[in-house]
Design a protein around this motif. Structure first.
Motif, PDB file in Angstrom:
ATOM      1  N   PHE A   1       0.824  -1.215   0.000  1.00  0.00           N
ATOM      2  CA  PHE A   1       0.000   0.000   0.000  1.00  0.00           C
ATOM      3  C   PHE A   1       0.855   1.261   0.000  1.00  0.00           C
ATOM      4  CE2 PHE A   1      -2.112   3.365   2.481  1.00  0.00           C
ATOM      5  CZ  PHE A   1      -3.225   3.577   1.694  1.00  0.00           C
ATOM      6  N   PHE A   2       1.855   1.308   0.865  1.00  0.00           N
ATOM      7  CA  PHE A   2       2.645   2.530   0.985  1.00  0.00           C
ATOM      8  C   PHE A   2       3.621   2.707  -0.176  1.00  0.00           C
ATOM      9  CE2 PHE A   2       0.999   2.554   5.275  1.00  0.00           C
ATOM     10  CZ  PHE A   2       0.824   3.909   5.512  1.00  0.00           C
ATOM     11  N   ILE A   3       4.038   1.620  -0.790  1.00  0.00           N
ATOM     12  CA  ILE A   3       4.863   1.751  -1.995  1.00  0.00           C
ATOM     13  C   ILE A   3       4.076   2.463  -3.089  1.00  0.00           C
ATOM     14  CG2 ILE A   3       5.798   0.441  -3.943  1.00  0.00           C
ATOM     15  CD1 ILE A   3       6.938  -1.515  -1.906  1.00  0.00           C
ATOM     16  N   LEU A   4       2.827   2.044  -3.282  1.00  0.00           N
ATOM     17  CA  LEU A   4       1.990   2.713  -4.274  1.00  0.00           C
ATOM     18  C   LEU A   4       1.708   4.161  -3.874  1.00  0.00           C
ATOM     19  CD1 LEU A   4      -0.571  -0.034  -5.350  1.00  0.00           C
ATOM     20  CD2 LEU A   4       1.500   0.743  -6.518  1.00  0.00           C
ATOM     21  N   GLY A   5       1.547   4.387  -2.586  1.00  0.00           N
ATOM     22  CA  GLY A   5       1.360   5.759  -2.116  1.00  0.00           C
ATOM     23  C   GLY A   5       2.572   6.625  -2.412  1.00  0.00           C
ATOM     24  N   ILE A   6       3.757   6.062  -2.225  1.00  0.00           N
ATOM     25  CA  ILE A   6       4.989   6.794  -2.523  1.00  0.00           C
ATOM     26  C   ILE A   6       5.087   7.085  -4.016  1.00  0.00           C
ATOM     27  CG2 ILE A   6       7.508   6.648  -2.505  1.00  0.00           C
ATOM     28  CD1 ILE A   6       7.159   4.807   0.004  1.00  0.00           C
TER      29      ILE A   6
ATOM     30  N   VAL B   1       2.588   7.435  -6.167  1.00  0.00           N
ATOM     31  CA  VAL B   1       1.628   8.489  -6.498  1.00  0.00           C
ATOM     32  C   VAL B   1       2.147   9.852  -6.059  1.00  0.00           C
ATOM     33  CG1 VAL B   1      -0.684   9.385  -6.019  1.00  0.00           C
ATOM     34  CG2 VAL B   1      -0.354   6.933  -6.431  1.00  0.00           C
ATOM     35  N   TRP B   2       2.704   9.923  -4.852  1.00  0.00           N
ATOM     36  CA  TRP B   2       3.223  11.190  -4.328  1.00  0.00           C
ATOM     37  C   TRP B   2       4.389  11.702  -5.176  1.00  0.00           C
ATOM     38  CZ3 TRP B   2       1.845  15.086  -1.500  1.00  0.00           C
ATOM     39  CH2 TRP B   2       2.796  15.929  -0.931  1.00  0.00           C
ATOM     40  N   SER B   3       5.263  10.797  -5.557  1.00  0.00           N
ATOM     41  CA  SER B   3       6.407  11.190  -6.383  1.00  0.00           C
ATOM     42  C   SER B   3       5.954  11.673  -7.756  1.00  0.00           C
ATOM     43  CB  SER B   3       7.376  10.011  -6.529  1.00  0.00           C
ATOM     44  OG  SER B   3       7.880   9.606  -5.273  1.00  0.00           O
ATOM     45  N   GLU B   4       4.945  10.999  -8.317  1.00  0.00           N
ATOM     46  CA  GLU B   4       4.425  11.396  -9.617  1.00  0.00           C
ATOM     47  C   GLU B   4       3.758  12.766  -9.525  1.00  0.00           C
ATOM     48  OE1 GLU B   4       3.696  11.040 -13.676  1.00  0.00           O
ATOM     49  OE2 GLU B   4       4.937   9.794 -12.344  1.00  0.00           O
ATOM     50  N   ALA B   5       3.027  13.007  -8.441  1.00  0.00           N
ATOM     51  CA  ALA B   5       2.352  14.294  -8.262  1.00  0.00           C
ATOM     52  C   ALA B   5       3.359  15.443  -8.148  1.00  0.00           C
ATOM     53  CB  ALA B   5       1.462  14.251  -7.022  1.00  0.00           C
ATOM     54  N   LYS B   6       4.539  15.145  -7.585  1.00  0.00           N
ATOM     55  CA  LYS B   6       5.565  16.177  -7.444  1.00  0.00           C
ATOM     56  C   LYS B   6       6.444  16.297  -8.681  1.00  0.00           C
ATOM     57  CE  LYS B   6       7.459  14.738  -3.647  1.00  0.00           C
ATOM     58  NZ  LYS B   6       8.406  14.749  -2.482  1.00  0.00           N
ATOM     59  N   GLY B   7       6.201  15.401  -9.656  1.00  0.00           N
ATOM     60  CA  GLY B   7       6.981  15.469 -10.886  1.00  0.00           C
ATOM     61  C   GLY B   7       8.381  14.908 -10.777  1.00  0.00           C
ATOM     62  N   GLU B   8       8.625  14.052  -9.778  1.00  0.00           N
ATOM     63  CA  GLU B   8       9.942  13.465  -9.614  1.00  0.00           C
ATOM     64  C   GLU B   8      10.146  12.314 -10.596  1.00  0.00           C
ATOM     65  OE1 GLU B   8      10.086  12.382  -5.525  1.00  0.00           O
ATOM     66  OE2 GLU B   8      10.377  14.445  -4.820  1.00  0.00           O
ATOM     67  N   ARG B   9      11.382  12.072 -10.973  1.00  0.00           N
ATOM     68  CA  ARG B   9      11.675  11.061 -11.985  1.00  0.00           C
ATOM     69  C   ARG B   9      11.595   9.649 -11.435  1.00  0.00           C
ATOM     70  NH1 ARG B   9      16.927  12.508 -15.419  1.00  0.00           N
ATOM     71  NH2 ARG B   9      16.063  10.709 -16.537  1.00  0.00           N
ATOM     72  N   GLU B  10      11.787   9.486 -10.131  1.00  0.00           N
ATOM     73  CA  GLU B  10      11.704   8.167  -9.528  1.00  0.00           C
ATOM     74  C   GLU B  10      11.081   8.260  -8.141  1.00  0.00           C
ATOM     75  OE1 GLU B  10      15.614   6.587  -9.209  1.00  0.00           O
ATOM     76  OE2 GLU B  10      16.268   8.048  -7.719  1.00  0.00           O
ATOM     77  N   ALA B  11      10.438   7.166  -7.731  1.00  0.00           N
ATOM     78  CA  ALA B  11       9.823   7.123  -6.406  1.00  0.00           C
ATOM     79  C   ALA B  11      10.894   6.779  -5.377  1.00  0.00           C
ATOM     80  CB  ALA B  11       8.709   6.073  -6.387  1.00  0.00           C
ATOM     81  N   ALA B  12      10.930   7.548  -4.298  1.00  0.00           N
ATOM     82  CA  ALA B  12      11.948   7.323  -3.276  1.00  0.00           C
ATOM     83  C   ALA B  12      11.389   7.653  -1.903  1.00  0.00           C
ATOM     84  CB  ALA B  12      13.186   8.179  -3.553  1.00  0.00           C
ATOM     85  N   MET B  13      11.956   7.004  -0.891  1.00  0.00           N
ATOM     86  CA  MET B  13      11.548   7.257   0.483  1.00  0.00           C
ATOM     87  C   MET B  13      12.708   6.893   1.404  1.00  0.00           C
ATOM     88  SD  MET B  13       8.148   5.881   2.479  1.00  0.00           S
ATOM     89  CE  MET B  13       7.566   6.720   3.960  1.00  0.00           C
ATOM     90  N   PHE B  14      12.915   7.702   2.453  1.00  0.00           N
ATOM     91  CA  PHE B  14      13.996   7.478   3.406  1.00  0.00           C
ATOM     92  C   PHE B  14      15.350   7.382   2.703  1.00  0.00           C
ATOM     93  CE2 PHE B  14      10.336   5.400   5.638  1.00  0.00           C
ATOM     94  CZ  PHE B  14      10.227   6.333   6.657  1.00  0.00           C
TER      95      PHE B  14
END
Length: 443
Positions: free
Chosen positions: A316-321, A323-336
């Protein structure tokens, strides 16, 4: 060599078949008669898949022998088979090519290929210690405060300790834990056991190694553990606040309670909603707003490679990350400070879409053969698929076809997310060619 993705469902099916045969015996019923096949099959599936949905009243319908069979089944299903699947995956991986061995860690996460012995010792140690301590606490409480004799207190304590730790939700009381709404010394220890076991073996394994090291700060923890721990805390808080605020004045749930008891029962409802299925509040009396949030929490479930169900917190949180990264226009999803690879994103998306499809299909099928409301049926199907076990009270009223649908959902929900994730990881490879890329309008 049989691959773990085929072995896990096979072992579950064998356990369900054996449990069904034992529960059909006259000795398993209080009335001393043969149990109907579908009733035995549903109960055995619910136990092995650590769901907790029931079509008959457990303490009334089943004899001590029958209840003992159910206890053994959810002990095997909740912990034993998951442990065996993890170890078999480690052992089987030695027979694969190196690339395959590295890929088979979808559910094992951060276990090294030489960790089989330590994993087994950890599983046995955690099982014995947590279930033993919880059994002792519940037994003493039931004996000294509720007047149970030692034998009765020990049996009820053991049954609920094993059921809680394995996230099974079965109870030897007809009203589950509603009789203990105001007892902190019953509900709080059960909550701790549920949360701990729902984190999953990889997180427990890492906690064991990290917490004992002086320099093992949060930055050194794996991304999997960080997402699981933070995600679990967030979901527990959301569930707690929702129940507390929405049910505060509900006369059928929290309304008549004092503030302390409202806090206790809101917390317990939040914990049990995501994985277990015990209920201290009347589920059928919950407001629509609470039920709506409950749908989501049940669907998400707990941590990977543990006793909890659902699509898992990390999914769930991977998909949330993403979506959040896409909304911010980042090239890749990342966390921590760590990026999430495209293959992992695709695995998470596949698990979620297949899960939603199965729930939708199951819901439509049951609606076509019953007159129950969409709210109740959807609650039932999500609870079955996510192996939660909560119910608004319609399980025992369903026709045979609807019961079969729930049986399939419980089985697929228990083994499906494991086998799908592992199969996707193993089957991932490079195509010999690439098609021309073309833009598709989205949204």
């Amino acid at each position: 060599m049989t691959h773990p993705t085929r072995l896990v469902p096979l072992v579950f099916l064998c356990a369900i078949a054996l449990g069904t045969l034992l529960l059909m015996l006259p000795i398993a019923r209080t009335e001393g008669e043969f149990t109907p096949f579908l009733t035995a099959l549903f109960t055995a599936t619910s136990a092995v898949c650590v769901t907790g949905l029931i079509v008959v009243d457990t303490p009334v319908y089943w004899s001590p022998f029958g209840q003992g069979v159910i206890l053994v089944l959810f002990q095997i299903g909740g912990f034993g088979i998951m442990a065996a699947a993890t170890l078999l995956g480690l052992l089987a991986g030695r027979g694969f090519r190196l690339s395959d061995r590295l890929r088979t860690q979808a559910e094992r996460s951060h276990f090294d290929m030489s960790d089989g012995g330590s994993v087994l010792r950890l599983i046995l140690l955690v099982t014995v210690v947590v279930e033993g301590l919880l059994t002792l606490m519940l037994t003493l409480r039931l004996h000294f405060f509720y007047g149970h004799d030692w034998g009765s207190a020990a049996w009820h304590g053991l049954f609920h300790a094993v059921s809680a730790f394995n996230n099974a939700g079965f109870s030897t009381y007809s009203d589950s834990l509603m009789g203990f709404q105001k007892d902190w010394l019953i509900l709080l220890p059960i909550m701790v056991a549920i949360i701990f076991s729902s984190l999953g073996f990889p997180v427990i394994h890492e906690m064991r190694h990290r917490l004992g090291r002086k320099r093992a700060g949060p930055q050194n923890w794996t991304l999997h553990s960080k997402i699981t721990l933070w995600g679990t805390a967030i979901l527990l808080f959301v569930g707690f606040v929702t129940v507390l605020l929405v049910e505060w004045q509900n006369p059928a749930t929290l309304g008549p309670m004092g503030i302390a008891d409202k806090l206790l029962n809101s917390a317990f409802q939040s914990v049990t909603t995501r994985t277990t299925g015990f209920n201290a509040l009347d589920t059928s009396a919950l407001s629509d707003e609470t039920l709506a949030v409950t749908y989501v929490l049940m669907f998400i479930g707990g941590g990977s490679a543990g006793t909890a169900g659902g699509i898992k917190v990390t999914t769930f949180f991977i998909l949330g990350i993403v979506v959040w990264s896409e909304a911010k226009g980042e090239r890749e999803a990342a966390m921590f400070g760590r990026s999430i690879g495209t293959p992992i994103e695709r695995q998470a998306l596949t698990v979620v879409l297949l899960s939603l499809s199965l729930i939708a299909l199951g819901t439509m099928t049951i609606l076509s053969v019953t007159e129950h409301s969409l709210t109740d049926v959807l609650f039932e199907t999500i609870s079955a698929f996510a192996t939660v076990g909560l119910s608004t009270g319609i399980t025992g009223q369903l026709p045979p076809l609807a019961e079969l649908v729930l049986i399939v959902l419980m089985f697929v929900g228990r083994v499906g997310t494991i086998t799908i994730a592992t199969a996707l990881a193993i089957g991932r490879g490079r195509n010999a060619f690439r098609y021309p890329e073309e833009r598709v309008i989205v949204g």
